[in-house]
Scaffold this active site. Structure first.
Site, short mmCIF file in Angstrom:
data_model
loop_
_atom_site.label_atom_id
_atom_site.label_comp_id
_atom_site.label_asym_id
_atom_site.label_seq_id
_atom_site.Cartn_x
_atom_site.Cartn_y
_atom_site.Cartn_z
N ASN A 231 -4.06 -3.61 4.75
CA ASN A 231 -4.33 -4.31 5.99
C ASN A 231 -5.20 -5.56 5.84
O ASN A 231 -5.91 -5.97 6.75
CB ASN A 231 -4.89 -3.36 7.05
N LYS B 299 -8.81 -7.98 0.89
CA LYS B 299 -8.30 -6.88 0.08
C LYS B 299 -7.19 -7.34 -0.88
O LYS B 299 -6.65 -8.44 -0.75
CB LYS B 299 -7.79 -5.77 1.00
N ARG C 5 -14.85 -8.82 13.54
CA ARG C 5 -13.96 -7.72 13.93
C ARG C 5 -12.83 -8.25 14.83
O ARG C 5 -11.69 -7.83 14.70
CB ARG C 5 -14.73 -6.61 14.66
N PHE D 264 -7.30 10.26 3.49
CA PHE D 264 -6.83 8.98 2.95
C PHE D 264 -7.72 8.41 1.85
O PHE D 264 -7.42 7.36 1.28
CB PHE D 264 -6.70 7.94 4.08
N ARG E 104 -5.02 -9.56 10.59
CA ARG E 104 -4.14 -8.44 10.24
C ARG E 104 -2.74 -8.61 10.80
O ARG E 104 -1.76 -8.26 10.14
CB ARG E 104 -4.77 -7.13 10.67
N HIS F 48 -11.43 -6.13 5.22
CA HIS F 48 -12.43 -5.16 5.67
C HIS F 48 -13.55 -5.94 6.31
O HIS F 48 -13.90 -7.03 5.86
CB HIS F 48 -13.00 -4.37 4.47
N THR G 85 -7.04 -2.16 13.04
CA THR G 85 -6.84 -1.63 11.69
C THR G 85 -5.36 -1.54 11.34
O THR G 85 -4.95 -1.90 10.24
CB THR G 85 -7.49 -0.24 11.57
#
Length: 142
Positions: free
Chosen positions: A114, A11, A87, A59, A104, A117, A93
Site C-alpha cells: 500500500n 514502502k 494521514r 498478518f 494510496r 506508512h 490503508t
C-alpha cells in the site's frame, strides 16, 4: 494546530514503481518539510522491531516479509498538524477504499503493498522517528 513531526516510509512497492519524487512532491505541496531522509533495505530484525506491536496479528509475518523485500525510503516530515496531514495525503490503508488523489489510491496495488506508512499518533510518531533517526540526523528547516 501545533508544529509536529511524523515518520513516513515509502514502502518497497512504491520504491520499485519509481514514484519517490511524486510522493515527495505531495508532501511539499501540503507544506510538509522533509527534515530527515534515508534509503535503506530493512533487515528482518529492523522490520520485526518496527512492527513489534503487530507481532501477534495474523498478518505480521507477511508484513515483515514485504517490508524486507526491497529498499524503502524513510523520512521525517515536519509542519503544522503533520501527523493528520500526512494521514490524509496517504488515504485509507486499503487502496480500494482510498479517496481519489491520495497516495494510496494513485500508487498502491493492495492492502499489503500500500505504498506508504505514516505515524498514527503523536506517541507513535515520537517512537517511530527515534527508531530510525538520531537527533543529529534531523535538520530543522524553520
Amino acid at each position: 494546530m501545533a508544529n509536529e513531526r511524523t515518520l513516513s516510509i515509502i514502502k518497497p512497492d512504491a520504491v520499485a514503481k519509481n514514484v519517490i519524487g511524486e510522493i515527495y512532491s505531495r508532501f511539499e505541496k501540503a507544506d510538509l518539510k522533509i527534515v530527515a531522509a534515508k534509503m535503506m533495505h530493512l533487515t528482518q530484525e529492523q522490520a520485526e522491531g518496527f512492527y513489534a506491536e503487530h507481532k501477534e496479528r495474523p498478518f505480521f509475518n507477511d508484513l515483515v516479509a514485504f517490508m524486507t523485500s526491497g529498499p524503502v525510503v524513510v523520512q521525517v516530515l515536519e509542519g503544522e498538524g503533520a501527523i493528520l496531514k500526512n494521514r490524509e495525503l496517504m488515504g485509507a490503508t486499503n487502496p480500494k477504499e482510498a479517496e481519489a488523489g491520495t497516495i494510496r489510491a494513485d500508487f498502491a496495488s493492495s492492502i499489503d503493498a500500500n505504498a506508504v506508512h505514516g505515524s498514527d499518533s503523536a506517541a507513535s510518531a515520537e517512537r517511530e522517528v527515534a527508531y530510525f533517526f538520531n537527533d543529529n540526523e534531523i535538520c530543522p528547516r524553520g
